[in-house]
Every structure is written in structure tokens, then in C-alpha cells.
Design an enzyme around this catalytic site. Sequence first.
Site, PDB file in Angstrom:
ATOM      1  N   LYS A 195       0.859  -1.181   0.000  1.00 43.76           N
ATOM      2  CA  LYS A 195       0.000   0.000   0.000  1.00 43.76           C
ATOM      3  C   LYS A 195       0.892   1.227   0.000  1.00 43.76           C
ATOM      4  O   LYS A 195       1.759   1.364   0.871  1.00 43.76           O
ATOM      5  CB  LYS A 195      -0.904  -0.024   1.239  1.00 43.76           C
ATOM      6  CG  LYS A 195      -2.000   1.033   1.263  1.00 43.76           C
ATOM      7  CD  LYS A 195      -3.112   0.695   0.291  1.00 43.76           C
ATOM      8  CE  LYS A 195      -4.309   1.602   0.485  1.00 43.76           C
ATOM      9  NZ  LYS A 195      -5.032   1.304   1.740  1.00 43.76           N
ATOM     10  N   HIS A 196       0.703   2.098  -0.976  1.00 42.39           N
ATOM     11  CA  HIS A 196       1.519   3.316  -1.094  1.00 42.39           C
ATOM     12  C   HIS A 196       3.008   2.989  -1.085  1.00 42.39           C
ATOM     13  O   HIS A 196       3.804   3.634  -0.391  1.00 42.39           O
ATOM     14  CB  HIS A 196       1.172   4.304   0.008  1.00 42.39           C
ATOM     15  CG  HIS A 196      -0.253   4.778  -0.048  1.00 42.39           C
ATOM     16  ND1 HIS A 196      -0.822   5.285  -1.194  1.00 42.39           N
ATOM     17  CD2 HIS A 196      -1.224   4.790   0.901  1.00 42.39           C
ATOM     18  CE1 HIS A 196      -2.089   5.602  -0.946  1.00 42.39           C
ATOM     19  NE2 HIS A 196      -2.357   5.306   0.304  1.00 42.39           N
ATOM     20  N   ASN A 229      12.788   5.690   7.562  1.00 41.18           N
ATOM     21  CA  ASN A 229      13.398   4.674   8.392  1.00 41.18           C
ATOM     22  C   ASN A 229      12.481   3.462   8.499  1.00 41.18           C
ATOM     23  O   ASN A 229      11.276   3.616   8.637  1.00 41.18           O
ATOM     24  CB  ASN A 229      13.678   5.219   9.794  1.00 41.18           C
ATOM     25  CG  ASN A 229      14.825   6.209   9.817  1.00 41.18           C
ATOM     26  OD1 ASN A 229      15.816   6.018   9.144  1.00 41.18           O
ATOM     27  ND2 ASN A 229      14.689   7.264  10.617  1.00 41.18           N
ATOM     28  N   HIS A 261      14.326   5.690  -0.196  1.00 39.69           N
ATOM     29  CA  HIS A 261      13.617   6.963  -0.054  1.00 39.69           C
ATOM     30  C   HIS A 261      12.635   7.188  -1.200  1.00 39.69           C
ATOM     31  O   HIS A 261      12.655   6.479  -2.181  1.00 39.69           O
ATOM     32  CB  HIS A 261      14.628   8.114   0.002  1.00 39.69           C
ATOM     33  CG  HIS A 261      15.471   8.082   1.228  1.00 39.69           C
ATOM     34  ND1 HIS A 261      16.785   7.643   1.215  1.00 39.69           N
ATOM     35  CD2 HIS A 261      15.201   8.404   2.513  1.00 39.69           C
ATOM     36  CE1 HIS A 261      17.285   7.719   2.434  1.00 39.69           C
ATOM     37  NE2 HIS A 261      16.347   8.172   3.237  1.00 39.69           N
TER      38      HIS A 261
END
Length: 536
Positions: free
Chosen positions: A287-288, A430, A536
Site C-alpha cells: 500500500k503506497h 526509516n 527513499h
Amino acid sequence: MAVASKKIPAPDRVAVKTALLSVSDKSGIVELARALAQKSVRLLSTGGTHKTLSEAGLDVTDVSEITGFPEIMDGRVKTLHPKVHGGLLSIRDDAEHQAAMEAHGISGIDLAVINLYPFEEVRAKGEDYPTTVENIDIGGPAMIRAAAKNHAYVTVITDPADYAALTDELSATGETSFAFRRAMAAKAYARTAAYDTAISGWFAEVLDMPMPKNRTIGGTLSEELRYGENPHQKAGFYLTGEQRPGVATAKLLQGKQLSYNNINDTDAAFELVAEFQIGLPACAIIKHANPCGVATAESLVEAYRRALACDSTSAFGGILAFNSELDEATAEEAVKLFTEVIIAPAVSEAAKAVIARKPNLRLLVTGALPDPRTPGLTAKTVAGGLLVQTRDNGMVEDLDLKVVTKRAPSEQELADMKFAFKVAKHVKSNAVVYAKDGQTVGIGAGQMSRVDSARIAAIKAEDAAKALGLEKPMTIGSAVASEAFLPFADGLLSAIAAGATSVIQPGGSMRDAEVIAAADEAGVAMVFTGMRHFRH
């Protein structure tokens, strides 16, 4: 110094009287040539294209008759001649150009239909070095660029998909409009740019130069998307030609068009599940672009159930990825959840029938899994620049794990550590991942503080336990992975408080000794991987 223009205005309509046809992809070329001949267009051609058109009964002149010079050097030299390029580049309304054409016996070429040697296909097949080099087209790009530069007078077509538009343009008067010529010129330059990008990228691979001085990234539009991440953003999906099994190469068996976010999340899901290449069936729920559950099991349906158990709330509206053939039992379970996309290397006929009950559910089949170890490049834009890096193809199985605590992990703990670290590689930093018995039991993603990631993962584990009717969260007795080093002992202590008994992390902090001491005090086993997986 820039070259000055004579400021001669381009005409709107230009009659096509002479056409040069030179194509590697001959699909539709005979039909186009016939349509041109019906308009009394003189046909010029080269090599294999000339042979194809002649055999089809068309009256076509070989370019060598125009140049007065034979095709030589196995076809390497045939169109690189002033009578070809002069015909393409001459400005028809420039008296000096016309005088030069008359002085040198150059006739104008009004239409250039050209596509290139199949370099990208040859490269994708992994042909040997000499064969690949031989499929670098020289004359084709030169003619395309010449015709495109002179689009004020010359129409250039580089894609068979545009043949119909060309014939429609010519149907009434045998002329093309400036708007059409300009659009085709823009497409032509994009094509040669992508072609050169493929060649330079291949050389960079061959020479092991991941970061050459000049780096271009090219792609071909697969489809224009309804919008980007948000409805006010424009978006398109471009294919780079990399033959890596995944969303770009997959076949859509059913469902609506994939959205920008679907494509991004599906790629993330399939790359994650591909970490589990050998052994047990695996499922990843995304998800996302973050996993909300990953698991392996003896059967695919059980792997799905275990992945869903990690965070069934977040899984709503997510992406399901599988590392083996989607079967009927798994499909029956999957359709109970609202899911955007399912992707798998294969799908059984029975599973297809089950998924068909949800016509809007996108079902993708890839035929294979991508190899996590295969090198490659990833890129993202920043203001005024392009960040390029090699793909993170590090695998925990290839690392020399170092036990740094007094207590070494048990065999089961070590297996859970490796599983958790594989998943953590695909979680936004993180990242903290708890795993037990080949199943994620808590995932904390994308927090500014690693302590918060550990706490969030633990909270999610408590919520999952309540949903499953368990007395205690499954983080009790789990292994915990951090994709980067633990800078302080606080993150470790949060994981221990959640019930973790073993820890895997890269190590390398200035306070490693402090973190190790805290682990020893708690009787926790810890290993260092020596490899970080920032994402990231």
C-alpha cells in the site's frame, strides 16, 4: 556561434511528389507504397525495402540510380550522399539552394519514410558484440534528422503506426500541412534520441561504466495515463526496453487501465516478492509503495492469509504480489478483499475465472520473476537534475553476517532475521520490520525517527493481534530488522519491549558498543550485515 536563419516562412501545404522509403520494419510498407503510387508519387528506395516493393509489383527506383553510386560495404554505405541529403535538406523557396540543386543534379525529396535497424531488439536478445554493433543504424538516423530539420518542406515518418495518418493527410490533395509535418518532425527527433540513448546505454554496460559523463534515459510511451499521483497532474508510462519481468512487461489479463499509483505500487510489490525466488510460495501486500504484510508458507493461499494477518486494515485497496502461479484457492481468498491489482508470474485458468467475478480488478501476469541480483539503474528527477544509481541488488544470503552479542541466534531466529531484512530492504526509510516463522508481524515505515518506526510496528502488531483474537501480539519471540544502523540503544529497547529476541542491522554506528551492550543485557542475539538498505 549560432547559425543564422534566412527567415524564409514555411508554406502551409506541400505537395508530395517524391518519397524515399527505407525501412527495417516492413509492416504496412507495401500498402503505404501502393497508396502513394495511386497519388502518382515517385518512389525511391534502398536494399531490402526496394526488393520488397519490387516483388510486390510496384514501380520503385533504387537510390543507387539517383546517386550514381552502388550500395557498398554490406549496405553500410548507400544513402550517405549529397543527392540524397541535398534532396532532403534543400529549402525550396531559397534561390541559392535551388541553384545548387540544379548545378549538381539534385531532385527534391518531399517524404521520407524511415525506420531504423532493430538495435533495441538485438540488445534485448543479448546478441554478441559484433552483431549488436552491426545493428547500429547510421544512414537511417542521418536521413531522419535531415528530413525532420527541413520539416518546412519535407514530411518524415518513423513509425508504421503513423502510416494511416499520412494517407489521411494526403487523401484530398496529395499535400501535407505544416502542422502535420512539424508533429512528425518532433516525433522523429524523439525517436533518434531514444535510439542513441539505447546505444550509449549499451556501451556503458559493456564497458562497465554505470556513471558515464553523459547519461540519457529514453523510453517509448506505452500509454498516456488518466493523471499522475493526483488528478491535476499529467502522466504517462514509458517503456525503457529493459527486459526485466514486472509491471512494464506484464500482460494485463483483465481490469481497468492501470493508474500512475497502481504502476508504482505494483512494481514495488513484485520486486519485493521476487526476493523469495526459491523454496516456499510467497505473498506481498503493498500500500503506497510500502509493504503492509509479507509471508511465506507451504501453500500460496496460506502465504496470502499470513501476509494479510500482519495488517488487514492497511491491505484494503492495496496490491497483491505472488512469487508463483496464482491458483484457484488463493484467488477465492483474494477476491474477498478490495484489491486494486494482483500480479503473479502465472495464473491458472480456474483462478482467472474466479478473478473475472471482479471485472474492475486488474490482473497481471509476467511469465517470470525478476532476479534480485541482476544489476540495473534507477533514476529520479530533482530540480534541474537527474539522480541515477545502480539498483539495490544486495542479498542477505550473500552477506557475511557477524554475530556481535554474547548469545548467538538460534537457527529459527537466524531464518527470521534474514526474512525480516529482506523485507526491510523494500520498506521506506526509516524502516523497522518484525518477523516470525516466515511472516511479517509488524512493519514501521518512513518515519523520521527509527524509534518511532519500531513503536509504530509494535502498535500495528497489537492491533493485528486484537483483530485475530490473539492474547498477545506476534512480535513476542520475533526477529527485528532495521534497514540501517541503530544510532542509539533506544530503538533496540523499543523492539525488545515489543517482544523481539533477535536483531539484524547493518551496524556501523559510533554507538555500536552501546547498542551491543544493551542487547547483551537483555539476552538478545544480534547480527551485523555490513550492508545498508536505505529506500527513499
